[in-house]
Every structure is written in C-alpha cells, then in structure tokens.
Design a protein around this motif. Sequence first.
Motif, short mmCIF file in Angstrom:
data_model
loop_
_atom_site.label_atom_id
_atom_site.label_comp_id
_atom_site.label_asym_id
_atom_site.label_seq_id
_atom_site.Cartn_x
_atom_site.Cartn_y
_atom_site.Cartn_z
N ALA A 195 0.83 -1.20 0.00
CA ALA A 195 0.00 0.00 0.00
C ALA A 195 0.87 1.25 0.00
N MET A 196 1.98 1.19 0.71
CA MET A 196 2.91 2.33 0.75
C MET A 196 3.55 2.55 -0.63
N ILE A 197 3.98 1.46 -1.25
CA ILE A 197 4.59 1.55 -2.58
C ILE A 197 3.60 2.12 -3.59
N ASN A 198 2.34 1.73 -3.44
CA ASN A 198 1.29 2.17 -4.35
C ASN A 198 1.07 3.69 -4.29
N THR A 199 1.42 4.31 -3.16
CA THR A 199 1.20 5.76 -3.01
C THR A 199 2.49 6.57 -3.18
N LYS A 200 3.55 5.93 -3.63
CA LYS A 200 4.80 6.67 -3.90
C LYS A 200 4.65 7.50 -5.17
N THR A 201 5.44 8.57 -5.25
CA THR A 201 5.40 9.43 -6.43
C THR A 201 5.78 8.66 -7.68
N LYS A 202 6.83 7.83 -7.55
CA LYS A 202 7.27 7.01 -8.68
C LYS A 202 6.96 5.55 -8.36
N PHE A 203 6.06 4.98 -9.13
CA PHE A 203 5.65 3.60 -8.92
C PHE A 203 6.63 2.65 -9.58
N SER A 204 7.07 1.62 -8.83
CA SER A 204 8.02 0.64 -9.35
C SER A 204 7.40 -0.75 -9.28
N PRO A 205 7.00 -1.33 -10.42
CA PRO A 205 6.40 -2.68 -10.43
C PRO A 205 7.33 -3.72 -9.82
N GLY A 206 8.65 -3.51 -9.98
CA GLY A 206 9.61 -4.48 -9.45
C GLY A 206 9.46 -4.68 -7.96
N ASP A 207 9.14 -3.59 -7.23
CA ASP A 207 8.97 -3.70 -5.79
C ASP A 207 7.78 -4.58 -5.44
N ILE A 208 6.72 -4.48 -6.24
CA ILE A 208 5.53 -5.31 -5.99
C ILE A 208 5.81 -6.77 -6.35
N HIS A 209 6.58 -6.98 -7.41
CA HIS A 209 6.90 -8.36 -7.81
C HIS A 209 7.67 -9.10 -6.72
N LYS A 210 8.49 -8.39 -5.96
CA LYS A 210 9.23 -9.02 -4.85
C LYS A 210 8.26 -9.59 -3.82
N PHE A 211 7.23 -8.80 -3.51
CA PHE A 211 6.24 -9.26 -2.55
C PHE A 211 5.37 -10.36 -3.14
N GLU A 212 5.15 -10.29 -4.45
CA GLU A 212 4.38 -11.33 -5.13
C GLU A 212 5.08 -12.68 -4.98
N THR A 213 6.40 -12.66 -5.08
CA THR A 213 7.19 -13.89 -4.91
C THR A 213 7.05 -14.42 -3.48
N GLN A 214 7.11 -13.51 -2.51
CA GLN A 214 6.96 -13.92 -1.10
C GLN A 214 5.59 -14.52 -0.85
N LEU A 215 4.56 -13.93 -1.45
CA LEU A 215 3.20 -14.45 -1.27
C LEU A 215 3.06 -15.84 -1.88
N ASN A 216 3.71 -16.07 -3.00
CA ASN A 216 3.68 -17.39 -3.64
C ASN A 216 4.36 -18.43 -2.75
N GLU A 217 5.45 -18.03 -2.10
CA GLU A 217 6.16 -18.94 -1.19
C GLU A 217 5.26 -19.33 -0.02
N ILE A 218 4.55 -18.33 0.52
CA ILE A 218 3.64 -18.62 1.64
C ILE A 218 2.52 -19.53 1.18
N SER A 219 2.00 -19.27 -0.01
CA SER A 219 0.91 -20.09 -0.53
C SER A 219 1.35 -21.54 -0.74
#
Length: 459
Positions: A195-219
């Motif tokens: 949510a914090m990354i989503n409200t940054k001035t410059k959005f970086s998809p790479g930052d979200i992909h890192k968390f996407e990987t972590q979520l897949n590991e948990i799943s």
Amino acid sequence: METPKIPLPQDEGEKEILQQLNYIQDELLLRKIDRTTYVRSQDIMQLYHRTIEQVKRLNDFRSGKTVEENRVDRVVDSCFQLLSLFFMTIGRNNEAPAAYALTSTIKRLLDHLTEADLFSAKDLDSMSHTLEHLSEIVHHTPPSEEPMPWLETLISSRIERCRASLAKLQHKLEEIAEPLRPTAERLVSILRQMAMINTKTKFSPGDIHKFETQLNEISESRKDGNFVDEEGNVLQGSEKVSALLERCQLYTSIILERGGKFPDKWRSIYDVLVGIRNELDKLALTQAWSLRETDLWDFQRQLDKIDESRVDGNWLDEDGQPAELYVQRTLLYLIRRCYGYIYHLMISSEPVSEALLPVYNQLTTLKRCLVEVKNSGGVASVRELYPYSMKLTSIDNMRVDGKFMIGGEIPEGQGSVNELLAECFDLNYELRIAAEDASGASGSRSPDKSGQPPASDTS
C-alpha cells in the motif's frame, strides 16, 4: 473554523454557554497559530479553568433532562481537544486533560483496524500499553490540582470504550494458532508495504513483484489449501490466514494493473491525504526540534472531515456512485497511516514545556554523543572531552537556584531536564576517569564532575 452541521441548542442557557465556549475556542486557536512567543502555562490554565466553568454550568442546566447532542457538545469537544494538545505543549503530559486528544486518536485507529480487519499484535500491544498509562494518569490527580471527578469520569469512559474495542481485536488474534501467527503478521506487513509503494510518487512494479514472490512462497507452504503443523493437522485460524493471503494476492494484481495511476475524479482527496501523510512523516523525523503538539489539530480536523464524509464506509462521487475497491483501499490506507503518525507523535511527546525543549534537545544530543563515545571505547585523553564539558557547563550555568528560567518564568519539565543534565555529567565523568586511568594519571587530577581541565592545562 468549520463547524459540523449539527443543530444549535434551543435552551437560552445553553445558547449563552455556547457563546462563551466559542470565545474560548477562538482564543485557543489564536494561541495555536501564534509562533512569536512560547506558549505560557498560566495562559493555558486560565483558558482551561474557564472551559471547566462553562462545562459545569452546562451539566447543571442538563441535570435531570434528556438532551440530544447539539452544537454545544461539539464545541466542548473541540475545546478539550485543543486544551489537551496545549497541555502536551506546555509539558503537562501526565495530567488528565492531556489524555483527552490521545483517547480520540486511539479510538479512531481502533475503529479503522476493526473495519479493515487488518492489524498486528504489535499494533494492539502499543495501544494497550498507552491506555494503561492514560488510566494511571487519570486516576492520580496532582496534589496541586483541584479534583475534577466528572472530567476523570469522562476520560475514563473514553478509555474503557477503547479497551472494549481493543479486547475484540485481541480476541481475533487469539483465534489464530501460535505457530501460524508469524505468518499472519508477515502478511499484514506485506499488505501495508505494498500500500505504501502504491502511493509513492514514482511507482516501481519491481517492488511489488518481490512481494508477489513472497506471497507465492507462503501459498506453497500450505497443504491442500490449508496451513498445517508438522503432523499434518490443520492449524486453528488456517481459514482466516488463507483469506488474508488471498486478499494480498488480489491487491497485488490490482496494484500492478493500475501501475500507480489514480483516477482523476478522486485525485483531490488523494492529494490532500498524501500531503498530510508527507507532512506528518517529516514531523516524525524532526519531532524533537520542530513539533508543537497543537500543530496536530489541523491535521486531525482535515482527516476527521474526510473520514466522516464516507457513506456506509465508502466515498461517493458527484453522481452518488461509490468509489471502486482500489480507490477505497488506497484512501483508507492513507487515512489510517496519517492517524498512525499522529498517534506516534503524541505518545512520543516529552513532558517538557515548549520553552524548555531546546535545552532538553541539546542535552539529549549530548547524551547520545557521550554514550556513542563510551560504546566505541572511550577517549584517548581528557582533552577530547573538553567540548562536551564546556557545553555541559554552559547549560548548567543557565540555572538559577537549580531551576531553568525562561523569560523570568519557570517552565514545566524541570525534573526531566535536570535528570538528563545529571546523566550527561555522570557519563562525562566516567569517560574522564577511564581516560586518566588509561594514561596512568588518575592521581594527578581533581575528580571534578564538570570534566574541566585544571587551570595549568588551559594556558
């Protein structure tokens, strides 16, 4: 100042009280914006007692009657909110009035955590500790102050309402098995960081992909869609944590789809909230040097107005249509983040008057430096301590009969500042003795706590 649209009182007596309270509120607001002088304790106490007098009159008028909330109640609340912040500003943090604004902020936070169903044990532990501290303050009136049973009852009631909300959230955490709680905490953290990354001035998809990987590991750590223990038994709370995981995954896809672009028709609210968030973030970094607690009033008013403009939990556009999920979650995150900053700034407020705060801050910095010197092995010679010794002596010389005087007055917080000064002198003395022992000259110098060199060394 903008006043909520609620009815005016009908009783003539209440109308007179409202007028007097409006005068008091205006005076408080004028003092809030006046940065030319320090806030004086006697000025605030005078306004406090005037407010108390009007509230006593109000209680007398309403005794035995059933009265619906009207404008008087809102102005009373505004006056106490301002007075509470002023009590923090003048260093009277450990008195009942100072607890009023903090209970309001805690209640807002708890309401939002309940609504979002997204919180961690750390969130709840902090507020639980704060409420316990506030309860102690309310029930221990200083001997110098006149007891105010009705005020204590009012604030105690607010504290109990917060505790009731807190207990419900704590019960929800207890429904999750102990081995599964770290996973739940991790998911809460991931969702907030995204949510914090989503409200940054410059959005970086790479930052979200890192968390996407972590979520897949948990799943992938689940078995047949459930979180299980080592023996393969489904853990209590597995369904709830799985739902949180799916919520994170859904939010990930929404954020990546939007790419940091926010709808124009909601942009005005978004920009206001981002602006408040950024200002509060700056204050959190420079609090000791730049914050006057009454500054938080304006932020609170803006946030309350935006928060209370929702209908059934969501914002409506000009056509009466509710905001889409992405907009709603983004705005709610920003509001919660802002309230969280305000809470942090309030509990971090030192019980030292604004007038005495510069001295307190200097001593805090000195102590930090001396502790760092001590932890890094001390000094090679006593001469390296001279700058610290000179600064401590200059601060010590500011005292008159053991008290720090500012403009002929004795500001609140003398005990805290004197205690900090003594700690700095002790640290300085320890470092000096250690340096003398190391150089084999411990017997050639006087054990003066000031750390000043003998007269023969200064020539």
